[in-house]
Enzyme design. Structure first.
Site, PDB file in Angstrom:
ATOM      1  N   ARG A   1       3.078 -13.810 -66.411  1.00  0.00           N
ATOM      2  CA  ARG A   1       2.430 -12.926 -65.435  1.00  0.00           C
ATOM      3  C   ARG A   1       2.196 -13.725 -64.158  1.00  0.00           C
ATOM      4  O   ARG A   1       2.416 -14.925 -64.102  1.00  0.00           O
ATOM      5  CB  ARG A   1       1.146 -12.266 -65.982  1.00  0.00           C
ATOM      6  CG  ARG A   1       0.292 -13.015 -66.954  1.00  0.00           C
ATOM      7  CD  ARG A   1      -0.411 -14.216 -66.419  1.00  0.00           C
ATOM      8  NE  ARG A   1      -1.137 -13.967 -65.190  1.00  0.00           N
ATOM      9  CZ  ARG A   1      -1.473 -14.899 -64.334  1.00  0.00           C
ATOM     10  NH1 ARG A   1      -1.143 -16.168 -64.557  1.00  0.00           N
ATOM     11  NH2 ARG A   1      -2.137 -14.622 -63.235  1.00  0.00           N
ATOM     12  N   GLY A   2       1.717 -13.015 -63.121  1.00  0.00           N
ATOM     13  CA  GLY A   2       1.597 -13.644 -61.802  1.00  0.00           C
ATOM     14  C   GLY A   2       2.870 -13.317 -61.035  1.00  0.00           C
ATOM     15  O   GLY A   2       3.988 -13.507 -61.546  1.00  0.00           O
ATOM     16  N   ALA A   3       2.703 -12.822 -59.805  1.00  0.00           N
ATOM     17  CA  ALA A   3       3.843 -12.244 -59.076  1.00  0.00           C
ATOM     18  C   ALA A   3       5.077 -13.166 -58.992  1.00  0.00           C
ATOM     19  O   ALA A   3       6.184 -12.754 -59.373  1.00  0.00           O
ATOM     20  CB  ALA A   3       3.383 -11.797 -57.695  1.00  0.00           C
TER      21      ALA A   3
ATOM     22  N   ARG B   1       6.409  -3.813 -64.531  1.00  0.00           N
ATOM     23  CA  ARG B   1       5.113  -3.855 -63.829  1.00  0.00           C
ATOM     24  C   ARG B   1       5.329  -3.408 -62.375  1.00  0.00           C
ATOM     25  O   ARG B   1       6.172  -3.972 -61.673  1.00  0.00           O
ATOM     26  CB  ARG B   1       4.515  -5.270 -63.887  1.00  0.00           C
ATOM     27  CG  ARG B   1       4.206  -5.705 -65.324  1.00  0.00           C
ATOM     28  CD  ARG B   1       3.257  -6.872 -65.380  1.00  0.00           C
ATOM     29  NE  ARG B   1       1.909  -6.506 -64.977  1.00  0.00           N
ATOM     30  CZ  ARG B   1       0.953  -7.408 -64.744  1.00  0.00           C
ATOM     31  NH1 ARG B   1       1.209  -8.703 -64.853  1.00  0.00           N
ATOM     32  NH2 ARG B   1      -0.262  -7.025 -64.399  1.00  0.00           N
TER      33      ARG B   1
ATOM     34  N   GLN C   1      -8.138 -13.720 -66.573  1.00  0.00           N
ATOM     35  CA  GLN C   1      -7.189 -14.766 -66.182  1.00  0.00           C
ATOM     36  C   GLN C   1      -7.888 -15.970 -65.559  1.00  0.00           C
ATOM     37  O   GLN C   1      -7.411 -17.097 -65.668  1.00  0.00           O
ATOM     38  CB  GLN C   1      -6.154 -14.215 -65.179  1.00  0.00           C
ATOM     39  CG  GLN C   1      -5.187 -13.210 -65.753  1.00  0.00           C
ATOM     40  CD  GLN C   1      -5.649 -11.789 -65.550  1.00  0.00           C
ATOM     41  OE1 GLN C   1      -6.852 -11.499 -65.541  1.00  0.00           O
ATOM     42  NE2 GLN C   1      -4.718 -10.877 -65.393  1.00  0.00           N
TER      43      GLN C   1
ATOM     44  N   ASP D   1      -0.080  -9.976 -54.922  1.00  0.00           N
ATOM     45  CA  ASP D   1       1.018  -9.337 -55.656  1.00  0.00           C
ATOM     46  C   ASP D   1       1.963  -8.577 -54.731  1.00  0.00           C
ATOM     47  O   ASP D   1       3.137  -8.421 -55.017  1.00  0.00           O
ATOM     48  CB  ASP D   1       0.473  -8.397 -56.726  1.00  0.00           C
ATOM     49  CG  ASP D   1      -0.017  -9.207 -57.900  1.00  0.00           C
ATOM     50  OD1 ASP D   1      -1.160  -9.697 -57.835  1.00  0.00           O
ATOM     51  OD2 ASP D   1       0.758  -9.420 -58.845  1.00  0.00           O
TER      52      ASP D   1
ATOM     53  N   ASN E   1      -3.933  -7.530 -54.716  1.00  0.00           N
ATOM     54  CA  ASN E   1      -4.092  -8.644 -55.654  1.00  0.00           C
ATOM     55  C   ASN E   1      -4.970  -8.144 -56.799  1.00  0.00           C
ATOM     56  O   ASN E   1      -5.406  -6.988 -56.803  1.00  0.00           O
ATOM     57  CB  ASN E   1      -4.717  -9.857 -54.941  1.00  0.00           C
ATOM     58  CG  ASN E   1      -4.678 -11.108 -55.807  1.00  0.00           C
ATOM     59  OD1 ASN E   1      -3.623 -11.449 -56.370  1.00  0.00           O
ATOM     60  ND2 ASN E   1      -5.786 -11.809 -55.937  1.00  0.00           N
ATOM     61  N   LYS E   2      -5.215  -9.002 -57.750  1.00  0.00           N
ATOM     62  CA  LYS E   2      -5.963  -8.645 -58.946  1.00  0.00           C
ATOM     63  C   LYS E   2      -7.240  -7.876 -58.633  1.00  0.00           C
ATOM     64  O   LYS E   2      -7.958  -8.198 -57.687  1.00  0.00           O
ATOM     65  CB  LYS E   2      -6.276  -9.934 -59.712  1.00  0.00           C
ATOM     66  CG  LYS E   2      -7.044  -9.784 -61.000  1.00  0.00           C
ATOM     67  CD  LYS E   2      -6.429  -8.784 -61.970  1.00  0.00           C
ATOM     68  CE  LYS E   2      -4.971  -9.032 -62.260  1.00  0.00           C
ATOM     69  NZ  LYS E   2      -4.308  -7.904 -62.954  1.00  0.00           N
TER      70      LYS E   2
HETATM   71  O1  MRU Z   1      -1.980  -9.130 -63.741  1.00  0.00           O
HETATM   72  P1  MRU Z   1      -1.572 -10.507 -63.341  1.00  0.00           P
HETATM   73  O2  MRU Z   1      -2.228 -11.575 -64.148  1.00  0.00           O
HETATM   74  O3  MRU Z   1      -0.070 -10.658 -63.281  1.00  0.00           O
HETATM   75  O4  MRU Z   1      -2.120 -10.647 -61.856  1.00  0.00           O
HETATM   76  C1  MRU Z   1      -1.926 -11.844 -61.177  1.00  0.00           C
HETATM   77  C2  MRU Z   1      -2.525 -11.861 -59.825  1.00  0.00           C
HETATM   78  O5  MRU Z   1      -3.138 -10.915 -59.388  1.00  0.00           O
HETATM   79  C3  MRU Z   1      -2.239 -13.056 -58.979  1.00  0.00           C
HETATM   80  O6  MRU Z   1      -3.309 -13.335 -58.133  1.00  0.00           O
HETATM   81  C4  MRU Z   1      -0.988 -12.801 -58.136  1.00  0.00           C
HETATM   82  O7  MRU Z   1       0.059 -12.330 -58.929  1.00  0.00           O
HETATM   83  C5  MRU Z   1      -0.542 -14.015 -57.423  1.00  0.00           C
HETATM   84  S1  MRU Z   1       0.099 -15.232 -58.528  1.00  0.00           S
HETATM   85  C6  MRU Z   1       0.565 -16.570 -57.601  1.00  0.00           C
END
Ligand code: MRU
Length: 353
Positions: free
Chosen positions: A51-53, A94, A203, A244, A254-255
């Site tokens: 996970r994470g963009a 996603r 996270q 994201d 973002n999250k």
């Molecule tokens: O749902 P996730 O854990 O994939 O969300 C991740 C985030 O929101 C991060 O802040 C974002 O993807 C940037 S990762 C460098």
């Protein structure tokens, strides 16, 4: 007890398969999952093993290659048609992280532009996936090193608050927001990280603190509702978060919880930065209202572990991301330096799709 990891590599390409750190098991268990097909990759992205963009983008690129290898057709046009189906499957995993779509488009473009046999296209696709992977690591290091330059100068070392995990685990390594924090630590400018726990999937508590512990970076965990109080007490000098998807006007998804953090930071005069690679900017959309927001299973909010925390008969809403308006963002830290949200346009030509 698990021994410390010196360098976190969430995605490894080895012997024609992808090895992923299973992020759903950290911090309790460090488990590597083998991904051998595009379908396995799609599942790993959807279930947040990865996970994470940026990490999603790199994984999707390898997923495209694995899918290309699964197509046993020598006719070029039929091959390209089936490759599009692989792309469709990966795109459905996603919706918010634009790096997913960016990487898939880049892979499709290479496939379409490579002359020659299907085998030659497959070879070009593997090269491209490896390039996307290597580029992301270098990009994160550049974001970190450039981002540090604009952090506030204070008499004491900095306390930086971050939300979710935008670290090595969320990228090809090093991280975006946590990359800036890593660079600040390396340069002797960081006192400590405040990590928001990041409900509902935690996270921040599970992954960001784990990464800090691996590198002996001092970290204090707080729950999401403590940020305003910490700022009021003068404990936070800057906020740095990942992204994201960033719209052309600088509005940033973002999250979930990032938006309220930005409001709280504004109210306390704490600079709020977004750290992200250019691959996270979506120039096709003008503002944040057009960013698709993923909604996840309600279980994530009505259960803690296996325990239900509210009575039956309650309704749920579980958006995984929110959009922070550009006006709350002090700067967007990219691999090319930090710019005001309204100055992103200059990067349009640099995007490599
Ligand atoms: O749902 P996730 O854990 O994939 O969300 C991740 C985030 O929101 C991060 O802040 C974002 O993807 C940037 S990762 C460098």
């Amino acid at each position: 007890m698990m021994s410390k990891i010196t360098e976190v590599n969430p995605i490894i390409w080895e012997n024609d398969r992808v090895l992923l750190i299973d992020q759903t098991r950290l911090p309790g268990e460090y488990k590597i999952v083998e991904i051998n097909s595009s379908e396995e990759m799609a599942r790993a992205i959807k279930t947040m093993i990865v996970r994470g963009a940026p990490a999603i983008g790199v994984s999707a690129a390898y997923g495209m290659y694995l899918g290309a290898k699964e197509i046993s057709i020598t006719d070029r046009n039929s091959f390209l048609k089936q490759l599009e189906e692989v792309a469709v499957r990966l795109r459905q995993t996603r919706p918010t992280a634009v790096n997913l779509f960016w990487a898939i488009e880049r892979m499709l473009k290479v496939a379409n532009q490579t002359n020659g046999s299907v085998e030659e296209i497959q070879t070009a696709l593997l090269e491209t996936a490896k390039n996307i992977h290597a580029e992301d690591l270098q990009t994160c290091k550049n974001i970190g090193d450039r981002g540090v330059e604009v952090l506030p100068t204070t008499p004491e070392k900095l306390n930086i608050l971050t939300h979710c995990n935008a670290g090595a685990l969320a990228t090809a390594g090093y991280g975006t927001a946590l990359g800036v924090i890593r660079s600040a630590w390396r340069d002797g400018r960081l006192a400590k990280v405040y990590a928001d726990e990041t409900r509902p999937r935690l996270q921040g508590a599970k992954l960001t603190t784990w990464e800090c512990v691996q590198e002996n970076i001092p970290v204090t965990l707080i729950s999401d509702n403590m940020a305003a109080h910490c700022m009021k007490q003068g404990l936070i000098h800057a906020v740095v978060v990942g992204a994201d998807r960033i719209a052309a006007n600088g509005d940033t998804a973002n999250k979930i919880g990032t938006y309220s953090l930005a409001i709280v930071a504004k109210a306390h005069n704490v600079p709020f930065f977004v750290a992200a690679p250019l691959s996270t900017i979506d120039f096709k959309i003008f503002d944040g209202s057009q960013i698709p927001i993923e909604e996840r299973d309600a279980k994530e909010i009505y259960q803690v572990g296996e325990t239900r925390i509210c009575p039956e008969g309650v309704e749920f809403y579980n958006p995984a991301f929110d959009v922070t308006p550009a006006e709350l963002i002090a700067g967007i830290m990219t691999e090319y330096g930090t710019v005001a949200p309204g100055e992103l346009e200059q990067f349009r030509v640099k995007q490599s799709v």
